[in-house]
Design a protein around this motif. Structure first.
Motif, mmCIF file in Angstrom:
data_model
loop_
_atom_site.group_PDB
_atom_site.id
_atom_site.type_symbol
_atom_site.label_atom_id
_atom_site.label_comp_id
_atom_site.label_asym_id
_atom_site.label_seq_id
_atom_site.Cartn_x
_atom_site.Cartn_y
_atom_site.Cartn_z
ATOM 1 N N UNK A 154 0.874 -1.186 0.000
ATOM 2 C CA UNK A 154 0.000 0.000 0.000
ATOM 3 C C UNK A 154 0.907 1.231 0.000
ATOM 4 N N UNK A 155 0.646 2.197 -0.860
ATOM 5 C CA UNK A 155 1.497 3.385 -0.880
ATOM 6 C C UNK A 155 1.499 4.089 0.476
ATOM 7 N N UNK A 156 2.675 4.574 0.919
ATOM 8 C CA UNK A 156 2.774 5.144 2.265
ATOM 9 C C UNK A 156 2.138 6.528 2.388
ATOM 10 N N UNK A 157 2.005 7.234 1.290
ATOM 11 C CA UNK A 157 1.503 8.610 1.343
ATOM 12 C C UNK A 157 0.660 8.855 0.105
ATOM 13 N N UNK A 158 -0.046 9.949 0.116
ATOM 14 C CA UNK A 158 -0.767 10.323 -1.104
ATOM 15 C C UNK A 158 0.252 10.467 -2.235
ATOM 16 N N UNK A 159 -0.092 9.960 -3.415
ATOM 17 C CA UNK A 159 0.878 9.962 -4.522
ATOM 18 C C UNK A 159 1.333 11.368 -4.878
ATOM 19 N N UNK A 163 8.854 4.722 -3.010
ATOM 20 C CA UNK A 163 7.391 4.809 -3.032
ATOM 21 C C UNK A 163 6.795 3.492 -3.517
ATOM 22 N N UNK A 164 7.437 2.907 -4.507
ATOM 23 C CA UNK A 164 6.898 1.704 -5.127
ATOM 24 C C UNK A 164 6.975 0.483 -4.206
ATOM 25 N N UNK A 165 8.105 0.341 -3.491
ATOM 26 C CA UNK A 165 8.206 -0.866 -2.652
ATOM 27 C C UNK A 165 7.540 -0.655 -1.287
ATOM 28 N N UNK A 166 7.249 0.579 -0.945
ATOM 29 C CA UNK A 166 6.497 0.858 0.297
ATOM 30 C C UNK A 166 7.211 0.329 1.514
ATOM 31 N N UNK A 167 6.699 -0.749 2.108
ATOM 32 C CA UNK A 167 7.333 -1.333 3.277
ATOM 33 C C UNK A 167 6.753 -0.804 4.573
ATOM 34 N N UNK A 168 7.313 -1.350 5.671
ATOM 35 C CA UNK A 168 6.743 -0.998 6.975
ATOM 36 C C UNK A 168 7.211 0.365 7.462
ATOM 37 N N UNK A 169 8.448 0.747 7.115
ATOM 38 C CA UNK A 169 8.950 2.044 7.585
ATOM 39 C C UNK A 169 9.396 2.899 6.387
ATOM 40 N N UNK A 170 8.439 3.334 5.607
ATOM 41 C CA UNK A 170 8.822 4.037 4.365
ATOM 42 C C UNK A 170 9.552 5.353 4.635
ATOM 43 N N UNK A 197 3.716 8.360 -11.159
ATOM 44 C CA UNK A 197 3.172 8.269 -9.801
ATOM 45 C C UNK A 197 1.664 8.023 -9.828
ATOM 46 N N UNK A 198 1.023 8.744 -10.709
ATOM 47 C CA UNK A 198 -0.448 8.628 -10.791
ATOM 48 C C UNK A 198 -0.839 7.206 -11.178
ATOM 49 N N UNK A 199 -0.162 6.658 -12.196
ATOM 50 C CA UNK A 199 -0.528 5.302 -12.643
ATOM 51 C C UNK A 199 -0.180 4.258 -11.592
ATOM 52 N N UNK A 200 0.925 4.482 -10.840
ATOM 53 C CA UNK A 200 1.288 3.529 -9.787
ATOM 54 C C UNK A 200 0.255 3.573 -8.665
#
Lengths: 269, 561
Positions: free
Chosen positions: B374-379, B430-437, B506-509
């Motif tokens: 899940x993306x960590x922040x608004x794109x 941004x793409x890999x996200x993770x627990x501590x982005x 970013x938008x498409x991701x």
């Protein structure tokens, strides 16, 4: 008279189609019947006079002709262009030559035809002519060694010699490199002398054939190495390498050629 | 005096090669000790000479009495290059000692390695055009034999041939350039020649064109062939058939020759008006091609090969922007990291075969398990950070170290690339996200800032070392410049395209709808085209076949005489 002398010189410093004569001599075509009758294989001795004497005679005749060209007819320039075309023609044909005799004769014609560029544009042609022709001697000798061992010097018939005849292969590589004018061979310095000396008169007519022929020689040289030195050796043949002392002797001769090349460029430039 | 001591650098290499040949029968594989010992001695000598050169600062010419050939020119550029070459050579020697053990051609390998190093040394030190030509030509020839290490393998032979013929294509323009310079200025000596060019740059040559423009183009072609630039790039990625140490030496050392050559001829390029722009264009095309092709590889050595191509493109592009010394810094930095990567790749492959053991972190989840986080922040916020942060870092770093730098057109383009690279890294976070982005984001920004500051500092130091005269540096940037209105327009278009591109990505991701899916047909067409390298290698193959066939036909027609 000038024209006649220049045309005569074209037999000795090959100009196509006059080049057919030295080519046939180097390929042993003219002496083939006699050799067949006597049952003797012609050795490299029959080629050496052509390689060493022809260029000197050709340079002598051409120099005489240019001295006589008092009216400045522009003939030497025409012969310079003719020489350039002949050189590229033979270099192009060299690409598909597999037989050692044909290979040497085509390279001889291609290399020595370049001397016409020097003659046309005021470069002293004698040293470059000698440089180009003596650079072929080691390869003539090595091809003869191949003929002695396998009956014919031909690319593709007995590949992979580096695995079976390492001493021979190392020297063969050096001989091919010397013939195709890589650095430290007299032919490299001869080419440099022609290019550096002739460029003042006409950049394109001088540099274009020299560069094209040189590139094609490299390609042809690699083809020759690929068919003889590299690859997987055949198991159905008997291999006999050079003995190390003999190989060192031939190698020493090549080093001497390199030193001659350096002297050549020091005198020429 | 130090210029005469520099003779030892190539001579020691040749002595080592001779000793290896002579002692091979007696010492067996212990001959590598000779080679490594000499390599270490060359490195120490290069280091001492480099320190000495920094303290004196002046270039010196050494000649062998009245002999015109084999003169050496020892200045900051050759001192730095000699040190870089000897370092890479030492690393490769040390590695080869163990790696090549039990190889039937152990002796031949070390002889060729020593000889090629001697020739590279001769090239970087050459003080006259003929010596430069000798060394330049010899490198291609020796490389051919090194790549043919496995003499039975057809592929080795084929790619060694590709390499040799491409190098030869580059040798010829250099010879033409040398001949034209000799004809125009009547000397072969490199420093004397550059003095003469500076005194009278307006001489003409072929078709009445200025000599500097013609020579500049010829030197660029020579550099393109050695540095695998488009369209001469086809040989480089295929040379993995040689042993790993040869790949390392080639990718870390030999391909850099192009950058060195362009720098050596800087006094010619400074007199040109429209030559460096060619370097910029070709470098840019090569960078994009190399980088895209690198991403498409699954073989680590091939990926490294294409990465070299991209890096060389970047190096040539830097020259095309007037940042000559930056290209030297780039080639040294690239040489060191690429040698390490290549030498490590061999052991990495061996380890991975035994135990894949991939740590199960965020990258593992993303790359192997294909789990989209899940993306960590608004794109839009993350896109803003991605676009702004690298830009602020690159501009600030340059502004602090060298205030005037940003006034050059070339510097602006380089900043643009720094910006894109930084943004790419942040996008990946941004793409890999993770627990501590945010922690990851902080690390990435900090690392990026460190890299940029170090790069700028080192680049500035090398700039003042190689080109101490600020007027000359300024003139190089000027020679690489475009007309101001055209440049402004170009920058506006590029900045808009890049910013819009990032926003789109970013938008498409964020919408979980990758662009590769939306424009699938276009994507597949580009993929096919790039995977065949724009069909250039195929074209060369066809052309070679055609030429050989015509040669055979002509010979048959002329009855072989």
């Amino acid at each position: 008279m000038t024209l006649a002398l220049l045309l005569l010189a074209g037999f000795f410093l090959p100009l196509y189609p006059l080049s057919v004569l030295p080519n046939a001599l180097l390929q042993g075509r003219l002496s083939a019947d006699a050799a067949r009758r006597s049952g003797r294989r012609p050795g490299p001795g029959s080629k050496i006079p052509v390689l060493l004497i022809f260029p000197i005679v050709g340079v002598g005749l051409a120099t005489l002709a240019t001295h006589m060209d008092a009216a400045e007819t522009g003939l030497p320039t025409l012969f310079g262009v003719w020489g350039g075309i002949t050189s590229v023609l033979y270099a192009f044909r060299l690409l598909s030559a597999k037989d050692g005799q044909i290979w040497i004769s085509h390279l001889f014609s291609s290399a020595l035809a370049l001397i016409w560029i020097g003659i046309a544009y005021g470069v002293d042609p004698l040293l470059p002519a000698i440089g180009l022709s003596v650079s072929l001697l080691p390869l003539v000798f090595m091809l003869d060694q191949l003929t002695r061992r396998f009956g014919i010097a031909r690319s593709g018939l007995y590949p992979g010699l580096c695995c079976r005849m390492p001493w021979f292969s190392h020297l063969f590589e050096l001989a091919v490199l010397t013939a195709i004018a890589v650095p430290f061979s007299p032919s490299f310095f001869a080419i440099a002398a022609l290019a550096f000396g002739g460029v003042a008169a006409d950049e394109v007519v001088v540099l274009l054939p020299i560069c094209l022929s040189w590139l094609l020689w490299t390609w042809a040289g690699v083809n020759l190495l690929t068919g003889i030195v590299w690859g997987i050796p055949r198991d159905d043949l008997t291999y006999r390498d050079l003995d190390p002392k003999g190989a060192l002797g031939v190698g020493g001769g090549m080093v001497a050629l390199g030193i001659f090349g350096i002297l050549l460029v020091e005198v020429a430039l | 005096m130090i210029a005469y001591a520099a003779y030892l650098l190539p001579i020691l290499g040749l002595i080592s090669a001779t000793l290896v040949v002579l002692s091979a029968e007696r010492l067996g594989e212990r001959i590598s000790s000779i080679s490594v010992g000499f390599s270490l001695a060359i490195f120490v000598l290069a280091l001492v000479l480099f320190i000495e050169q920094i303290s004196t600062g002046q270039g010196q010419l050494a000649t062998l009495g009245n002999v015109g050939l084999f003169s050496l020119y020892f200045d900051s550029l050759s001192a730095l290059m000699a040190l870089a070459v000897s370092t890479i050579s030492l690393i490769v020697h040390l590695y080869s000692r163990r790696y090549m053990r039990d190889d039937p051609a152990y002796t031949r390998f070390f002889v060729l390695l020593d000889t090629i190093n001697a020739m590279i040394m001769l090239m970087v030190l050459s003080g006259d055009l003929l010596t430069l030509l000798l060394a330049w030509h010899s490198i291609g020839i020796i490389l051919y034999f090194l790549l043919n290490h496995d003499t039975r393998r057809e592929a080795s032979n084929r790619y060694a041939f590709w390499t040799l013929i491409t190098h030869r294509l580059g040798d010829l323009p250099l010879m033409a350039a040398a001949a034209l310079l000799y004809y125009s200025y009547g000397t072969l000596s490199i420093p004397a020649l550059f003095d003469a060019i500076a005194a009278d740059p307006s001489r003409n040559s072929v078709f009445g064109l200025p000599i500097s423009e013609v020579v500049g183009v010829l030197v660029l072609i020579a550099a393109f062939a050695k540095s695998a630039q488009f369209p001469f790039h086809t040989w480089l990625p295929y040379t993995m058939e040689g042993p790993t140490p040869v790949s390392a030496l080639m990718h870390a050392g030999i391909v850099n020759s192009g950058g060195f050559l362009i720098n050596r001829f800087a006094p010619v390029f400074v007199q040109t008006d429209s030559v460096l722009q060619i370097a910029l264009l070709i470098g840019l095309v090569t960078t994009i091609m190399g980088s895209v092709m690198m991403l498409m590889q699954s073989d680590i050595k091939k990926a490294l090969g294409y990465s070299t191509m991209g890096q060389m493109g970047y190096m040539v592009m830097e020259c095309g922007l007037g940042a000559f010394s930056l290209a030297i810094f780039h080639l040294i930095a690239h040489g060191v990291f690429k040698a390490t990567l290549f030498l490590d790749s061999g052991s990495l492959i061996a380890r991975a075969r035994k135990d894949p053991n991939m740590p199960e972190g965020e990258i593992y989840k993303f790359m192997v398990e294909r789990r989209a986080p899940k993306p960590p922040l608004s794109w839009i916020v993350f896109a803003g950070i991605t676009i702004a942060a690298p830009l602020i870092i690159v501009v600030a770093a340059h502004q602090v170290v060298d205030e005037g730098f940003l006034s050059h057109q070339g510097a602006m383009i380089l900043l643009l690339f720094g910006w894109i690279t930084g943004a790419q890294t942040l996008f990946f976070v941004y793409k890999i996200g993770g627990e501590q982005p945010f922690k990851l984001l902080g690390y990435v920004i900090l690392s990026f800032a460190l890299v940029i500051v170090t790069y700028v500092l080192a680049g500035h130091t090398i700039d003042t070392l190689l080109y101490p005269d600020p007027v000359f540096r300024e003139a190089l940037y000027r020679a690489a410049s475009l007309p101001a209105p055209m440049f402004t327009l170009l920058m506006l278009i590029l900045v808009t395209l890049i910013a819009a591109g990032w926003l789109l990505v970013f938008w498409s991701t964020a919408k979980q709808e990758p662009l590769t899916r939306r424009y699938r047909d276009l994507y597949l067409s580009i993929y096919a085209l790039m995977s065949r390298e724009l069909y250039i290698a195929d074209l060369y193959g066809r052309l070679a076949g055609f030429i050989l066939a015509r040669s055979r036909q002509l010979n048959a027609l002329m009855r072989w005489v």
